[in-house]
Design a protein around this motif. Sequence first.
Motif, PDB file in Angstrom:
ATOM      1  N   THR A 167      22.809 -73.665 -66.239  1.00 40.32           N
ATOM      2  CA  THR A 167      22.952 -75.135 -66.244  1.00 40.32           C
ATOM      3  C   THR A 167      24.276 -75.536 -65.571  1.00 40.32           C
ATOM      4  OG1 THR A 167      21.754 -75.210 -68.340  1.00 40.32           O
ATOM      5  CG2 THR A 167      22.980 -77.186 -67.741  1.00 40.32           C
ATOM      6  N   ILE A 168      25.289 -74.713 -65.831  1.00 38.26           N
ATOM      7  CA  ILE A 168      26.647 -75.073 -65.366  1.00 38.26           C
ATOM      8  C   ILE A 168      26.916 -74.626 -63.924  1.00 38.26           C
ATOM      9  CG2 ILE A 168      29.106 -74.569 -65.789  1.00 38.26           C
ATOM     10  CD1 ILE A 168      28.300 -74.220 -68.791  1.00 38.26           C
ATOM     11  N   ARG A 169      26.224 -73.521 -63.528  1.00 42.84           N
ATOM     12  CA  ARG A 169      26.565 -72.857 -62.253  1.00 42.84           C
ATOM     13  C   ARG A 169      26.673 -73.836 -61.069  1.00 42.84           C
ATOM     14  NH1 ARG A 169      23.116 -68.702 -62.359  1.00 42.84           N
ATOM     15  NH2 ARG A 169      24.699 -67.474 -63.389  1.00 42.84           N
ATOM     16  N   GLY A 170      27.794 -73.751 -60.364  1.00 40.94           N
ATOM     17  CA  GLY A 170      27.994 -74.536 -59.142  1.00 40.94           C
ATOM     18  C   GLY A 170      28.222 -76.019 -59.388  1.00 40.94           C
ATOM     19  N   ARG A 171      28.379 -76.398 -60.665  1.00 43.17           N
ATOM     20  CA  ARG A 171      28.469 -77.835 -60.946  1.00 43.17           C
ATOM     21  C   ARG A 171      29.852 -78.288 -61.417  1.00 43.17           C
ATOM     22  NH1 ARG A 171      22.473 -78.471 -63.746  1.00 43.17           N
ATOM     23  NH2 ARG A 171      21.417 -79.150 -61.852  1.00 43.17           N
ATOM     24  N   LEU A 172      30.818 -77.352 -61.432  1.00 41.43           N
ATOM     25  CA  LEU A 172      32.153 -77.747 -61.882  1.00 41.43           C
ATOM     26  C   LEU A 172      33.120 -77.699 -60.710  1.00 41.43           C
ATOM     27  CD1 LEU A 172      32.296 -75.932 -65.348  1.00 41.43           C
ATOM     28  CD2 LEU A 172      31.913 -78.369 -64.899  1.00 41.43           C
ATOM     29  N   ASP A 173      33.867 -78.761 -60.548  1.00 43.88           N
ATOM     30  CA  ASP A 173      34.839 -78.848 -59.459  1.00 43.88           C
ATOM     31  C   ASP A 173      36.227 -78.575 -60.054  1.00 43.88           C
ATOM     32  OD1 ASP A 173      36.770 -79.736 -57.709  1.00 43.88           O
ATOM     33  OD2 ASP A 173      35.554 -81.404 -56.942  1.00 43.88           O
ATOM     34  N   LYS A 174      36.751 -77.392 -59.743  1.00 41.98           N
ATOM     35  CA  LYS A 174      38.012 -76.987 -60.370  1.00 41.98           C
ATOM     36  C   LYS A 174      39.230 -77.510 -59.606  1.00 41.98           C
ATOM     37  CE  LYS A 174      35.940 -72.839 -62.058  1.00 41.98           C
ATOM     38  NZ  LYS A 174      35.955 -71.403 -61.977  1.00 41.98           N
ATOM     39  N   THR A 175      38.977 -78.209 -58.524  1.00 40.95           N
ATOM     40  CA  THR A 175      40.107 -78.807 -57.808  1.00 40.95           C
ATOM     41  C   THR A 175      40.355 -80.222 -58.327  1.00 40.95           C
ATOM     42  OG1 THR A 175      39.408 -77.547 -55.906  1.00 40.95           O
ATOM     43  CG2 THR A 175      40.983 -79.304 -55.491  1.00 40.95           C
ATOM     44  N   ASP A 176      39.280 -80.982 -58.392  1.00 39.56           N
ATOM     45  CA  ASP A 176      39.467 -82.386 -58.778  1.00 39.56           C
ATOM     46  C   ASP A 176      39.152 -82.660 -60.243  1.00 39.56           C
ATOM     47  OD1 ASP A 176      40.303 -83.140 -56.282  1.00 39.56           O
ATOM     48  OD2 ASP A 176      38.245 -83.341 -55.529  1.00 39.56           O
ATOM     49  N   GLY A 177      38.758 -81.604 -60.971  1.00 42.92           N
ATOM     50  CA  GLY A 177      38.488 -81.790 -62.399  1.00 42.92           C
ATOM     51  C   GLY A 177      37.316 -82.709 -62.647  1.00 42.92           C
ATOM     52  N   THR A 178      36.230 -82.459 -61.930  1.00 46.73           N
ATOM     53  CA  THR A 178      35.044 -83.299 -62.144  1.00 46.73           C
ATOM     54  C   THR A 178      33.789 -82.424 -62.053  1.00 46.73           C
ATOM     55  OG1 THR A 178      33.899 -85.300 -61.441  1.00 46.73           O
ATOM     56  CG2 THR A 178      34.923 -84.011 -59.689  1.00 46.73           C
ATOM     57  N   ALA A 179      32.631 -83.063 -62.102  1.00 44.43           N
ATOM     58  CA  ALA A 179      31.380 -82.310 -62.012  1.00 44.43           C
ATOM     59  C   ALA A 179      30.674 -82.669 -60.716  1.00 44.43           C
ATOM     60  CB  ALA A 179      30.490 -82.647 -63.202  1.00 44.43           C
ATOM     61  N   ILE A 180      29.963 -81.675 -60.177  1.00 44.95           N
ATOM     62  CA  ILE A 180      29.214 -81.895 -58.930  1.00 44.95           C
ATOM     63  C   ILE A 180      27.742 -81.958 -59.314  1.00 44.95           C
ATOM     64  CG2 ILE A 180      28.700 -80.939 -56.634  1.00 44.95           C
ATOM     65  CD1 ILE A 180      31.286 -79.113 -57.264  1.00 44.95           C
ATOM     66  N   LEU A 181      27.196 -83.147 -59.319  1.00 44.05           N
ATOM     67  CA  LEU A 181      25.789 -83.285 -59.706  1.00 44.05           C
ATOM     68  C   LEU A 181      25.066 -83.972 -58.555  1.00 44.05           C
ATOM     69  CD1 LEU A 181      26.531 -84.447 -63.374  1.00 44.05           C
ATOM     70  CD2 LEU A 181      25.804 -82.171 -62.656  1.00 44.05           C
ATOM     71  N   SER A 182      24.793 -83.177 -57.523  1.00 44.65           N
ATOM     72  CA  SER A 182      24.305 -83.793 -56.287  1.00 44.65           C
ATOM     73  C   SER A 182      22.914 -84.395 -56.460  1.00 44.65           C
ATOM     74  CB  SER A 182      24.328 -82.791 -55.144  1.00 44.65           C
ATOM     75  OG  SER A 182      23.958 -81.528 -55.598  1.00 44.65           O
ATOM     76  N   GLY A 183      22.132 -83.865 -57.429  1.00 41.05           N
ATOM     77  CA  GLY A 183      20.785 -84.403 -57.647  1.00 41.05           C
ATOM     78  C   GLY A 183      20.790 -85.849 -58.105  1.00 41.05           C
ATOM     79  N   LEU A 184      21.956 -86.320 -58.576  1.00 40.22           N
ATOM     80  CA  LEU A 184      22.016 -87.733 -58.998  1.00 40.22           C
ATOM     81  C   LEU A 184      22.012 -88.647 -57.780  1.00 40.22           C
ATOM     82  CD1 LEU A 184      24.667 -87.744 -61.859  1.00 40.22           C
ATOM     83  CD2 LEU A 184      22.202 -88.056 -62.052  1.00 40.22           C
ATOM     84  N   ASN A 185      22.545 -88.101 -56.688  1.00 46.17           N
ATOM     85  CA  ASN A 185      22.526 -88.847 -55.439  1.00 46.17           C
ATOM     86  C   ASN A 185      23.137 -90.241 -55.594  1.00 46.17           C
ATOM     87  OD1 ASN A 185      21.964 -88.969 -52.797  1.00 46.17           O
ATOM     88  ND2 ASN A 185      19.763 -89.382 -53.010  1.00 46.17           N
ATOM     89  N   LEU A 186      24.305 -90.298 -56.228  1.00 45.52           N
ATOM     90  CA  LEU A 186      24.972 -91.578 -56.449  1.00 45.52           C
ATOM     91  C   LEU A 186      26.383 -91.517 -55.869  1.00 45.52           C
ATOM     92  CD1 LEU A 186      23.978 -92.174 -60.172  1.00 45.52           C
ATOM     93  CD2 LEU A 186      23.183 -93.486 -58.192  1.00 45.52           C
ATOM     94  N   THR A 187      26.767 -92.552 -55.158  1.00 50.56           N
ATOM     95  CA  THR A 187      28.116 -92.589 -54.591  1.00 50.56           C
ATOM     96  C   THR A 187      29.103 -92.974 -55.699  1.00 50.56           C
ATOM     97  OG1 THR A 187      27.913 -94.924 -54.089  1.00 50.56           O
ATOM     98  CG2 THR A 187      27.210 -93.378 -52.363  1.00 50.56           C
ATOM     99  N   PRO A 188      30.381 -92.654 -55.508  1.00 46.41           N
ATOM    100  CA  PRO A 188      31.374 -93.072 -56.502  1.00 46.41           C
ATOM    101  C   PRO A 188      31.302 -94.584 -56.752  1.00 46.41           C
ATOM    102  CG  PRO A 188      32.363 -91.562 -54.937  1.00 46.41           C
ATOM    103  CD  PRO A 188      30.970 -91.827 -54.441  1.00 46.41           C
ATOM    104  N   ARG A 189      31.022 -95.335 -55.708  1.00 48.11           N
ATOM    105  CA  ARG A 189      30.931 -96.798 -55.843  1.00 48.11           C
ATOM    106  C   ARG A 189      29.785 -97.184 -56.775  1.00 48.11           C
ATOM    107  NH1 ARG A 189      33.362-100.353 -52.326  1.00 48.11           N
ATOM    108  NH2 ARG A 189      32.580-102.481 -52.576  1.00 48.11           N
ATOM    109  N   GLU A 190      28.645 -96.511 -56.577  1.00 47.22           N
ATOM    110  CA  GLU A 190      27.488 -96.802 -57.446  1.00 47.22           C
ATOM    111  C   GLU A 190      27.790 -96.388 -58.890  1.00 47.22           C
ATOM    112  OE1 GLU A 190      23.601 -96.384 -54.559  1.00 47.22           O
ATOM    113  OE2 GLU A 190      24.798 -94.584 -54.923  1.00 47.22           O
ATOM    114  N   LEU A 191      28.462 -95.249 -59.034  1.00 48.41           N
ATOM    115  CA  LEU A 191      28.800 -94.794 -60.384  1.00 48.41           C
ATOM    116  C   LEU A 191      29.766 -95.779 -61.055  1.00 48.41           C
ATOM    117  CD1 LEU A 191      29.299 -90.960 -59.766  1.00 48.41           C
ATOM    118  CD2 LEU A 191      27.550 -91.993 -61.202  1.00 48.41           C
ATOM    119  N   ALA A 192      30.702 -96.245 -60.268  1.00 51.31           N
ATOM    120  CA  ALA A 192      31.702 -97.154 -60.833  1.00 51.31           C
ATOM    121  C   ALA A 192      31.083 -98.492 -61.224  1.00 51.31           C
ATOM    122  CB  ALA A 192      32.827 -97.366 -59.831  1.00 51.31           C
ATOM    123  N   ALA A 193      29.946 -98.809 -60.623  1.00 47.68           N
ATOM    124  CA  ALA A 193      29.323-100.115 -60.899  1.00 47.68           C
ATOM    125  C   ALA A 193      28.495-100.115 -62.191  1.00 47.68           C
ATOM    126  CB  ALA A 193      28.427-100.504 -59.712  1.00 47.68           C
TER     127      ALA A 193
END
Length: 614
Positions: A272-298
Motif C-alpha cells: 500500500t505504501i510502496r512508492g507513495r512517500l516523498d522523503k524530500t518534501d515530506g508528503t505523499a505521492i498519490l498520482s491516481g488522485l490526479n489532482l493538482t495542488p490548486r485543486e487540493l487546496a480548494a
Amino acid sequence: MCGIVGFSSRRHSAVGPLVNGLRRLEYRGYDSAGVALQSDGGIRVYKQTGKVGELEKLLKEKLPAAERDAFKMGIAHTRWATHGLPTAANAHPHVADGGRLALVHNGIIENYAALRAGLEKRGVAFASQTDTEVLAHLIAQFDKDDFLSAVTQALKQVEGTYGIAVMSMRHPGEMVVARKGSPLVIGIGEHETVVASDVSAIVAHTRQVIYLKDGDVALVTPDGVNVYTLDNAPVSRDVQEIEFDLGAVEKGGFDHFMLKEIHEQPEALRNTIRGRLDKTDGTAILSGLNLTPRELAAVRRLVIVGCGTSLHAGMVGKHYFESLADIPTSPEQAAEFRYSNPIISPDDWVIALSQSGETADTLAAVRESMRKGALVSGLCNVVGSTIAREVGRGVYLHAGPEISVASTKAFTAQVTALLMTALKLGRTRRLSREEGLRLVAEIERIPDLVGAVVARSNEIAAIAEKRCKAEDMFFIGRGVLYPTALEGALKVKEIAYLHAEGYQAAELKHGPIALLTEKTPVVALLADIPGKEKTVGNVQECRARNAPVVGVVTEGDEEAASHVDDAIFVPRTSEWVAPIVSVVALQLFAYHVARLRGCEIDQPRNLAKSVTVE
Ligand code: F6R
C-alpha cells in the motif's frame, strides 16, 4: 454474494474447471450451487442446496467420470438467496426453451413481476420463484438466428442489475455474457475462455483478462471473445494482466483465510505504501488522485462514504483529515447518505471507501455525489472494480485479494491510505515539511509495527480462551480509537456469533453500564495516546461492576496494564498509527474467540463478501 463461472474449451471437459471455479468463489457467501453443461447431445443441469461439496457429490452420483469429457462448455453459479428460499429449484442455472437454454445471473431484476406476468400470459410455465428465471424465458422468446441479439433484446426490457452467462442449444459452442452493475471478467486462455464474477476463479487458468464495462455484452467461444454494446455495435476492450498469482487465493498452510490475511498485513501494507512517500518534501505521492495542488487546496469539506468495516476506516480518516489538514470531514454510512438528499457543493470531496469496489450502497452514494457535482475519488482494493472505474480517480490499496468474509488487511490498508491522503492534503495547508517528514517516517514503520502485533498471536489466543464463553462483550475507545472499538465489536459479531457492542468509552455510563456483570467482558483500547487516562477511568468504572477487562495497552505502559485483567501489548506509536496496531490485536482476539467457539470463520452464516444488493 452470488458467484458466476463459465468455461468454454476446445480440449478439456468443463466439469472440473467449473466446480473448482465455484470453490474459489465460496468465500463470497452463498446457500446453493448449480452447474449447466453443454455437449452435442444437449444441456444437462445439476443443482443442489448447501455447499459446493454437496453439488460435487451430486455430480459424482449422476455424471460418471467417463461421460464428463463430452461437456466442453458450461456455466455455474453459487446463489445467495434474494427472491425465493434457498432450494434446489430456485438455485441457478435456470432453463427455458424446454431445457435448451440455460442461464446464470447475479444482481436483481427489479421489474421481474411485470415481465413474469407478461410471459405467463403467453403460456410460459415457471419452475422457480426467482427473478432470474424470467430472464431465461425472455431470452428464449427472442432466440432465433442470432444469439447475441436475442440476449440484447431481452436485456433492453430489464430494469435492475445483472451479470449473466447464458448458453443455448440453438447456438452450440457459443456463450453470451453481459454486465450491468454486477462485475464480470473474461479470462483469455489457450483455446479456452473462462468467465467469472471475480478474478480469483480465473487465475488458475490465465492471468490475461478483460474486465467488462457496464452495458457490455460479449460473445464467448473457446477461441476468444468479442465485445459489443447493447445495440450490438462492436467495442474494443483492453486485455489486462491480473497482478497476483494463484498463491494469493489459497490458504498457504494457514487454517483459515482470515488468519492468513491477518498475517499478510505487514506485506500488504508495504504494498500500500510502496512508492507513495516523498522523503524530500515530506508528503505523499498519490498520482491516481490526479489532482493538482490548486485543486487540493480548494477542497473545503470531505465526505467519506462506506459501509461496515470500510465505514469504520472512514471514521478514523475523519481524525486524520481534521487534525492534519484542518478540513471538516463527515464519515457517512453509504445507504443513509444516498437517501438523505445530501447537501453537496462543488468544493466538497467525496471519498468512497470499499474493499470490493462493488458494494451497492457505496456505489449509489458515489453516483449521487457525482450527479451533484462533487469531486469524487475511490479507495478500493479490487482493481477494475465498478467504483474504481466509475470515479476514474483514487488510490488502490494493493493489499492483494481478501478472501475471508471478515475484512482485516483491507481495513489497515484503508486507514494507512487515508493517512497518506491526509498527509498530502495537510501539506497543501498548514502542515510543515518537518511535520510531514515525521509522519512519513512513522508511516514507513507501520508494516513492522503491525508485524510485531501479529507475532503476539499465541498470547492473544490465551487471553481469548479466558473470554470465549461470554455471550456479550463491550469494546470501548475514545477519539481516534473509537472506530477501532466499533471494528473490534464487528469482527466478534461476524465470526464468533457473539453479541458485541462498540462504544465511546465515555458513553458507557450513559446507559450500557447497566448491562455490565462478571459475565460481560469489556475490551478497552488503552494505547498511550492523548485521552488514555480518561479511558483508564472508564475501565475502573467497569471493573467496579465486576466486568473483566481486556486492555490493548502500549508496551512498557505498566501503569495502564495494572488496571486491566489481561493486557494485549502493542508497540508504542503516535496517535495516528495507534488505531492500526490496536485493530490488529482485536482481529486476532476475534479470530481466536471464534476458533475456540468452533465457528465457521471464513464464511460466517448469512454474510456475503461483497454486498451487491441494497
Ligand atoms: C466486515 C466486512 C463488511 C464490509 C462491508 C463493505 O468484516 O467485511 O462490513 O466491510 O460490507 O464492503 P466493501 O468494503 O467491499 O465495500
